[in-house]
Write a protein that holds these residues in place. Structure first.
Motif, mmCIF file in Angstrom:
data_model
loop_
_atom_site.group_PDB
_atom_site.id
_atom_site.type_symbol
_atom_site.label_atom_id
_atom_site.label_comp_id
_atom_site.label_asym_id
_atom_site.label_seq_id
_atom_site.Cartn_x
_atom_site.Cartn_y
_atom_site.Cartn_z
ATOM 1 N N ALA A 85 -0.868 13.079 7.940
ATOM 2 C CA ALA A 85 -0.811 14.284 9.010
ATOM 3 C C ALA A 85 -1.146 13.808 10.431
ATOM 4 O O ALA A 85 -0.390 13.803 11.231
ATOM 5 C CB ALA A 85 -1.167 15.548 8.402
ATOM 6 N N VAL A 86 -2.483 13.356 10.487
ATOM 7 C CA VAL A 86 -3.064 13.206 11.654
ATOM 8 C C VAL A 86 -2.309 11.857 12.209
ATOM 9 O O VAL A 86 -2.030 12.146 13.723
ATOM 10 C CB VAL A 86 -4.589 13.234 11.668
ATOM 11 C CG1 VAL A 86 -5.259 12.741 13.015
ATOM 12 C CG2 VAL A 86 -5.087 14.375 11.104
ATOM 13 N N LEU A 118 2.974 2.828 8.749
ATOM 14 C CA LEU A 118 2.619 1.984 8.208
ATOM 15 C C LEU A 118 0.774 1.852 8.395
ATOM 16 O O LEU A 118 0.025 1.850 7.223
ATOM 17 C CB LEU A 118 2.882 0.542 8.520
ATOM 18 C CG LEU A 118 2.514 -0.703 7.694
ATOM 19 C CD1 LEU A 118 2.687 -0.714 6.450
ATOM 20 C CD2 LEU A 118 2.711 -2.114 8.746
ATOM 21 N N ASN A 119 0.225 2.289 9.354
ATOM 22 C CA ASN A 119 -1.021 2.370 9.688
ATOM 23 C C ASN A 119 -1.586 3.456 8.949
ATOM 24 O O ASN A 119 -2.814 3.564 8.308
ATOM 25 C CB ASN A 119 -1.187 2.679 11.318
ATOM 26 C CG ASN A 119 -1.001 1.407 11.875
ATOM 27 O OD1 ASN A 119 -1.005 0.218 11.529
ATOM 28 N ND2 ASN A 119 -0.978 1.358 13.314
ATOM 29 N N SER A 120 -0.833 4.559 8.600
ATOM 30 C CA SER A 120 -1.407 5.882 7.963
ATOM 31 C C SER A 120 -1.731 5.204 6.690
ATOM 32 O O SER A 120 -2.500 5.964 5.978
ATOM 33 C CB SER A 120 -0.402 7.064 8.035
ATOM 34 O OG SER A 120 0.818 6.760 7.439
ATOM 35 N N ALA A 121 -0.688 4.671 5.949
ATOM 36 C CA ALA A 121 -0.852 3.957 4.628
ATOM 37 C C ALA A 121 -2.182 3.079 4.637
ATOM 38 O O ALA A 121 -2.812 3.182 3.685
ATOM 39 C CB ALA A 121 0.354 3.506 4.113
ATOM 40 N N LEU A 262 6.751 11.689 8.752
ATOM 41 C CA LEU A 262 5.722 12.294 7.909
ATOM 42 C C LEU A 262 5.906 12.025 6.535
ATOM 43 O O LEU A 262 4.727 11.984 5.701
ATOM 44 C CB LEU A 262 5.675 13.721 8.325
ATOM 45 C CG LEU A 262 5.071 14.060 9.658
ATOM 46 C CD1 LEU A 262 5.309 15.460 10.039
ATOM 47 C CD2 LEU A 262 3.801 13.476 10.194
ATOM 48 N N GLY A 263 7.142 12.178 5.937
ATOM 49 C CA GLY A 263 7.411 12.004 4.549
ATOM 50 C C GLY A 263 7.038 10.779 3.981
ATOM 51 O O GLY A 263 6.123 10.530 2.788
ATOM 52 N N MET A 264 7.207 9.725 4.671
ATOM 53 C CA MET A 264 6.988 8.332 4.046
ATOM 54 C C MET A 264 5.641 7.867 4.172
ATOM 55 O O MET A 264 4.995 7.519 3.378
ATOM 56 C CB MET A 264 7.780 7.374 5.128
ATOM 57 C CG MET A 264 9.174 7.285 4.737
ATOM 58 S SD MET A 264 10.085 5.811 5.512
ATOM 59 C CE MET A 264 9.922 6.336 7.447
ATOM 60 N N SER A 269 0.681 7.278 1.134
ATOM 61 C CA SER A 269 -0.543 7.820 0.814
ATOM 62 C C SER A 269 -0.819 8.307 -0.493
ATOM 63 O O SER A 269 -2.023 7.902 -1.213
ATOM 64 C CB SER A 269 -1.198 8.601 1.697
ATOM 65 O OG SER A 269 -0.947 8.027 3.155
ATOM 66 N N LEU A 270 0.206 9.001 -1.002
ATOM 67 C CA LEU A 270 -0.045 9.570 -2.289
ATOM 68 C C LEU A 270 0.039 8.450 -3.364
ATOM 69 O O LEU A 270 -0.749 8.508 -4.564
ATOM 70 C CB LEU A 270 1.067 10.542 -2.579
ATOM 71 C CG LEU A 270 1.046 11.987 -1.900
ATOM 72 C CD1 LEU A 270 2.160 12.627 -2.091
ATOM 73 C CD2 LEU A 270 -0.327 12.616 -2.820
#
Length: 287
Positions: A85-86, A118-121, A262-264, A269-270
Protein backbone atom coordinates in the motif's frame (compact mmCIF):
# COMPACT_ATOMS: atom_id res chain seq x y z
CA UNK A 1 10.79 -11.06 22.89
CA UNK A 2 12.63 -8.02 24.25
CA UNK A 3 13.77 -4.73 22.79
CA UNK A 4 17.20 -3.34 23.75
CA UNK A 5 16.87 -0.61 26.38
CA UNK A 6 13.21 -1.44 27.16
CA UNK A 7 13.29 -3.24 30.51
CA UNK A 8 9.66 -3.27 31.67
CA UNK A 9 6.06 -2.78 30.60
CA UNK A 10 5.81 -5.85 28.38
CA UNK A 11 2.43 -7.47 27.92
CA UNK A 12 2.14 -11.15 28.92
CA UNK A 13 3.10 -13.32 25.95
CA UNK A 14 0.19 -15.73 26.47
CA UNK A 15 -2.55 -13.09 26.50
CA UNK A 16 -5.99 -13.95 25.22
CA UNK A 17 -7.67 -11.91 22.49
CA UNK A 18 -9.72 -10.11 25.16
CA UNK A 19 -6.62 -9.27 27.17
CA UNK A 20 -4.90 -7.97 24.06
CA UNK A 21 -7.82 -5.65 23.31
CA UNK A 22 -8.02 -4.42 26.91
CA UNK A 23 -4.29 -3.66 26.86
CA UNK A 24 -5.08 -0.80 24.46
CA UNK A 25 -6.47 1.08 27.47
CA UNK A 26 -3.77 0.01 29.95
CA UNK A 27 -0.34 1.54 30.30
CA UNK A 28 2.35 -0.69 28.84
CA UNK A 29 5.28 -0.14 26.52
CA UNK A 30 3.03 -0.61 23.45
CA UNK A 31 0.15 1.66 24.48
CA UNK A 32 1.36 4.80 22.72
CA UNK A 33 2.49 2.73 19.73
CA UNK A 34 -1.08 1.47 19.39
CA UNK A 35 -2.66 4.90 19.66
CA UNK A 36 -0.20 6.49 17.23
CA UNK A 37 -1.61 3.96 14.75
CA UNK A 38 -5.30 4.23 15.63
CA UNK A 39 -5.71 8.00 15.85
CA UNK A 40 -4.12 8.79 12.45
CA UNK A 41 -5.94 5.83 10.87
CA UNK A 42 -9.20 7.53 11.90
CA UNK A 43 -8.18 11.06 10.92
CA UNK A 44 -6.13 10.69 7.76
CA UNK A 45 -8.83 9.35 5.41
CA UNK A 46 -10.65 12.67 5.86
CA UNK A 47 -7.50 14.56 4.87
CA UNK A 48 -6.73 12.45 1.81
CA UNK A 49 -6.88 14.11 -1.60
CA UNK A 50 -9.98 13.39 -3.73
CA UNK A 51 -8.08 11.10 -6.08
CA UNK A 52 -7.62 8.59 -3.28
CA UNK A 53 -4.27 7.67 -4.77
CA UNK A 54 -2.02 8.72 -1.91
CA UNK A 55 -1.42 5.90 0.52
CA UNK A 56 -2.87 6.18 4.00
CA UNK A 57 -0.46 6.16 6.93
CA UNK A 58 0.90 2.87 8.12
CA UNK A 59 -2.26 1.01 9.10
CA UNK A 60 -2.61 -0.60 12.53
CA UNK A 61 -0.84 -3.87 11.98
CA UNK A 62 -1.88 -7.18 13.48
CA UNK A 63 1.24 -7.14 15.66
CA UNK A 64 -0.43 -4.52 17.85
CA UNK A 65 -3.40 -6.46 19.16
CA UNK A 66 -3.69 -10.00 17.80
CA UNK A 67 -2.24 -13.36 18.66
CA UNK A 68 -0.10 -15.56 16.44
CA UNK A 69 2.02 -18.64 16.78
CA UNK A 70 5.29 -16.72 16.68
CA UNK A 71 6.62 -13.18 16.68
CA UNK A 72 7.96 -13.87 13.19
CA UNK A 73 4.48 -14.57 11.84
CA UNK A 74 3.09 -11.40 13.41
CA UNK A 75 5.82 -9.21 11.95
CA UNK A 76 5.50 -10.84 8.53
CA UNK A 77 1.82 -9.81 8.53
CA UNK A 78 2.69 -6.29 9.66
CA UNK A 79 5.25 -5.79 6.89
CA UNK A 80 3.00 -7.34 4.25
CA UNK A 81 0.28 -4.81 5.10
CA UNK A 82 2.67 -1.89 4.77
CA UNK A 83 4.68 -2.58 1.63
CA UNK A 84 2.03 -3.04 -1.10
CA UNK A 85 0.00 0.00 0.00
CA UNK A 86 2.56 2.57 1.10
CA UNK A 87 5.30 2.09 -1.52
CA UNK A 88 3.35 1.87 -4.83
CA UNK A 89 0.73 4.23 -3.36
CA UNK A 90 3.26 7.03 -2.94
CA UNK A 91 4.74 6.34 -6.38
CA UNK A 92 1.27 6.54 -7.98
CA UNK A 93 0.62 9.91 -6.35
CA UNK A 94 4.04 11.27 -7.35
CA UNK A 95 3.68 10.01 -10.91
CA UNK A 96 0.25 11.61 -11.28
CA UNK A 97 0.86 14.96 -9.59
CA UNK A 98 4.45 15.59 -8.49
CA UNK A 99 6.68 14.50 -11.37
CA UNK A 100 8.95 17.17 -12.92
CA UNK A 101 7.20 18.37 -16.05
CA UNK A 102 10.38 18.06 -18.11
CA UNK A 103 10.55 14.33 -17.25
CA UNK A 104 7.13 13.50 -18.68
CA UNK A 105 7.39 10.85 -21.39
CA UNK A 106 10.96 9.99 -20.45
CA UNK A 107 12.18 6.41 -20.03
CA UNK A 108 12.40 6.94 -16.29
CA UNK A 109 8.77 8.07 -16.15
CA UNK A 110 7.67 5.06 -18.21
CA UNK A 111 9.38 2.58 -15.88
CA UNK A 112 8.82 4.48 -12.63
CA UNK A 113 5.62 2.70 -11.54
CA UNK A 114 6.68 -0.84 -12.58
CA UNK A 115 9.94 -0.46 -10.65
CA UNK A 116 8.04 0.90 -7.63
CA UNK A 117 5.84 -2.21 -7.66
CA UNK A 118 8.94 -4.42 -7.88
CA UNK A 119 10.43 -2.49 -4.97
CA UNK A 120 7.38 -3.19 -2.81
CA UNK A 121 7.87 -6.93 -3.29
CA UNK A 122 11.59 -6.52 -2.62
CA UNK A 123 10.78 -4.61 0.56
CA UNK A 124 8.52 -7.39 1.82
CA UNK A 125 11.08 -10.05 0.97
CA UNK A 126 13.99 -8.28 2.65
CA UNK A 127 11.92 -7.47 5.74
CA UNK A 128 10.82 -11.07 6.19
CA UNK A 129 14.27 -12.47 5.42
CA UNK A 130 15.81 -10.18 8.03
CA UNK A 131 13.77 -11.93 10.74
CA UNK A 132 15.41 -15.28 9.90
CA UNK A 133 18.85 -13.69 10.37
CA UNK A 134 18.11 -12.00 13.68
CA UNK A 135 19.30 -14.72 16.07
CA UNK A 136 22.62 -15.55 14.43
CA UNK A 137 23.46 -12.38 12.48
CA UNK A 138 21.70 -9.47 14.19
CA UNK A 139 23.70 -6.74 12.44
CA UNK A 140 22.93 -8.12 8.99
CA UNK A 141 19.29 -8.53 10.05
CA UNK A 142 19.04 -4.87 11.05
CA UNK A 143 20.79 -3.73 7.88
CA UNK A 144 18.45 -5.80 5.68
CA UNK A 145 15.36 -4.48 7.43
CA UNK A 146 16.58 -0.90 7.13
CA UNK A 147 17.46 -1.31 3.45
CA UNK A 148 14.01 -2.79 2.82
CA UNK A 149 12.41 0.61 3.43
CA UNK A 150 15.21 3.09 2.76
CA UNK A 151 15.87 1.98 -0.82
CA UNK A 152 12.20 2.08 -2.00
CA UNK A 153 11.71 5.44 -0.29
CA UNK A 154 14.76 6.90 -2.05
CA UNK A 155 13.65 5.55 -5.42
CA UNK A 156 10.08 6.84 -5.06
CA UNK A 157 11.39 10.25 -3.97
CA UNK A 158 13.80 10.82 -6.89
CA UNK A 159 11.33 13.17 -8.66
CA UNK A 160 10.84 15.12 -5.43
CA UNK A 161 14.58 15.34 -4.73
CA UNK A 162 15.08 16.69 -8.25
CA UNK A 163 12.44 19.37 -7.80
CA UNK A 164 13.65 20.38 -4.33
CA UNK A 165 17.23 20.57 -5.62
CA UNK A 166 16.18 22.97 -8.36
CA UNK A 167 14.18 25.04 -5.87
CA UNK A 168 17.02 25.36 -3.35
CA UNK A 169 19.87 25.85 -5.86
CA UNK A 170 19.47 29.17 -7.69
CA UNK A 171 22.66 28.55 -9.70
CA UNK A 172 20.77 25.80 -11.53
CA UNK A 173 17.46 27.52 -12.34
CA UNK A 174 16.86 25.15 -15.25
CA UNK A 175 16.15 22.38 -12.76
CA UNK A 176 12.95 24.06 -11.61
CA UNK A 177 11.71 24.97 -15.08
CA UNK A 178 7.96 24.36 -15.32
CA UNK A 179 7.66 23.21 -11.72
CA UNK A 180 5.36 24.81 -9.19
CA UNK A 181 7.16 25.75 -6.00
CA UNK A 182 4.33 26.07 -3.50
CA UNK A 183 4.47 22.43 -2.41
CA UNK A 184 8.26 22.13 -2.18
CA UNK A 185 8.59 23.31 1.45
CA UNK A 186 6.08 20.61 2.40
CA UNK A 187 7.97 18.00 0.39
CA UNK A 188 11.14 19.09 2.20
CA UNK A 189 9.46 18.65 5.59
CA UNK A 190 8.30 15.21 4.54
CA UNK A 191 11.90 14.30 3.66
CA UNK A 192 13.10 15.64 7.02
CA UNK A 193 10.54 13.50 8.85
CA UNK A 194 11.66 10.49 6.81
CA UNK A 195 15.24 11.14 7.91
CA UNK A 196 14.19 11.39 11.56
CA UNK A 197 12.21 8.17 11.17
CA UNK A 198 15.30 6.44 9.82
CA UNK A 199 17.50 7.78 12.63
CA UNK A 200 15.07 6.76 15.36
CA UNK A 201 14.77 3.26 13.89
CA UNK A 202 18.49 2.66 13.54
CA UNK A 203 19.86 4.46 16.63
CA UNK A 204 17.52 3.08 19.34
CA UNK A 205 17.77 6.45 21.05
CA UNK A 206 17.02 7.57 23.72
CA UNK A 207 16.47 4.22 25.50
CA UNK A 208 19.94 3.00 24.59
CA UNK A 209 21.48 5.81 26.67
CA UNK A 210 19.25 5.26 29.71
CA UNK A 211 17.80 1.73 29.74
CA UNK A 212 14.54 1.58 31.66
CA UNK A 213 13.90 5.34 31.65
CA UNK A 214 11.79 5.37 28.47
CA UNK A 215 9.97 2.08 28.80
CA UNK A 216 6.49 3.65 28.57
CA UNK A 217 6.92 7.11 27.06
CA UNK A 218 9.54 8.46 24.68
CA UNK A 219 11.30 5.38 23.35
CA UNK A 220 12.53 5.19 19.79
CA UNK A 221 9.63 3.22 18.36
CA UNK A 222 7.21 5.92 19.52
CA UNK A 223 9.44 8.58 17.96
CA UNK A 224 9.48 6.44 14.80
CA UNK A 225 5.66 6.44 14.71
CA UNK A 226 5.27 10.16 15.38
CA UNK A 227 7.83 11.15 12.73
CA UNK A 228 6.24 8.76 10.25
CA UNK A 229 2.77 10.16 10.85
CA UNK A 230 3.94 13.77 10.58
CA UNK A 231 5.80 12.88 7.38
CA UNK A 232 2.64 11.35 5.94
CA UNK A 233 0.69 14.51 6.82
CA UNK A 234 3.24 16.70 5.02
CA UNK A 235 3.17 14.29 2.07
CA UNK A 236 -0.62 14.47 1.83
CA UNK A 237 -0.59 18.26 1.94
CA UNK A 238 2.25 18.54 -0.59
CA UNK A 239 0.68 16.21 -3.15
CA UNK A 240 -2.74 17.84 -2.68
CA UNK A 241 -1.14 21.21 -3.42
CA UNK A 242 0.63 19.77 -6.47
CA UNK A 243 -2.69 18.34 -7.65
CA UNK A 244 -4.40 21.74 -7.37
CA UNK A 245 -1.56 23.66 -9.05
CA UNK A 246 -0.83 21.18 -11.84
CA UNK A 247 -4.28 19.88 -12.73
CA UNK A 248 -4.44 19.08 -16.43
CA UNK A 249 -0.69 19.37 -16.95
CA UNK A 250 0.24 15.78 -16.08
CA UNK A 251 -1.35 12.65 -17.60
CA UNK A 252 -3.28 10.78 -14.92
CA UNK A 253 -2.92 7.00 -14.71
CA UNK A 254 -5.94 4.96 -15.70
CA UNK A 255 -7.98 2.96 -13.20
CA UNK A 256 -6.43 -0.20 -14.63
CA UNK A 257 -2.93 1.16 -14.09
CA UNK A 258 -3.77 2.32 -10.57
CA UNK A 259 -5.45 -0.82 -9.29
CA UNK A 260 -3.21 -3.05 -11.38
CA UNK A 261 -0.09 -1.60 -9.76
CA UNK A 262 -1.48 -1.96 -6.24
CA UNK A 263 -2.82 -5.43 -7.02
CA UNK A 264 0.47 -6.72 -8.41
CA UNK A 265 2.34 -5.34 -5.41
CA UNK A 266 -0.10 -7.00 -3.03
CA UNK A 267 -0.02 -10.32 -4.91
CA UNK A 268 3.77 -10.45 -4.95
CA UNK A 269 3.97 -9.59 -1.26
CA UNK A 270 1.35 -12.23 -0.39
CA UNK A 271 3.31 -14.84 -2.32
CA UNK A 272 6.48 -13.94 -0.41
CA UNK A 273 4.54 -14.01 2.85
CA UNK A 274 3.24 -17.49 2.05
CA UNK A 275 6.76 -18.76 1.43
CA UNK A 276 7.94 -17.29 4.74
CA UNK A 277 5.03 -18.82 6.65
CA UNK A 278 5.72 -22.25 5.19
CA UNK A 279 9.37 -21.98 6.18
CA UNK A 280 8.32 -21.44 9.81
CA UNK A 281 6.03 -24.46 9.93
CA UNK A 282 7.68 -27.73 10.98
CA UNK A 283 7.56 -30.47 8.40
CA UNK A 284 5.05 -33.22 9.26
CA UNK A 285 6.76 -36.44 10.32
CA UNK A 286 7.11 -38.92 7.51
CA UNK A 287 5.32 -42.22 7.87
Amino acid sequence: YREPGILSGYRPPRSSARECLLSIFQMNNETLNIWTHLVPAGIFPHLSNPSGMLAAPEIPGPSRCSGAQSIQEVEFQDWELMSPAVLPGSALAYSAYAFPLEWLGSTFHDFYLPVAVLNSALSTGLSCYSRFLEAERPCLSKASRTLAFVYPYIFDSIPIFYRVRGWTTPVFPQLSRGCSEGSLPLHSRHSLCALLTFLSFTSRLPERLAPGSFDFIGHSHQVFHVCGILGTLFQLEAVSMDMAERRGRLPLPSSLETFGSLGMGAAASLAILGICFRSLRPEPPSR
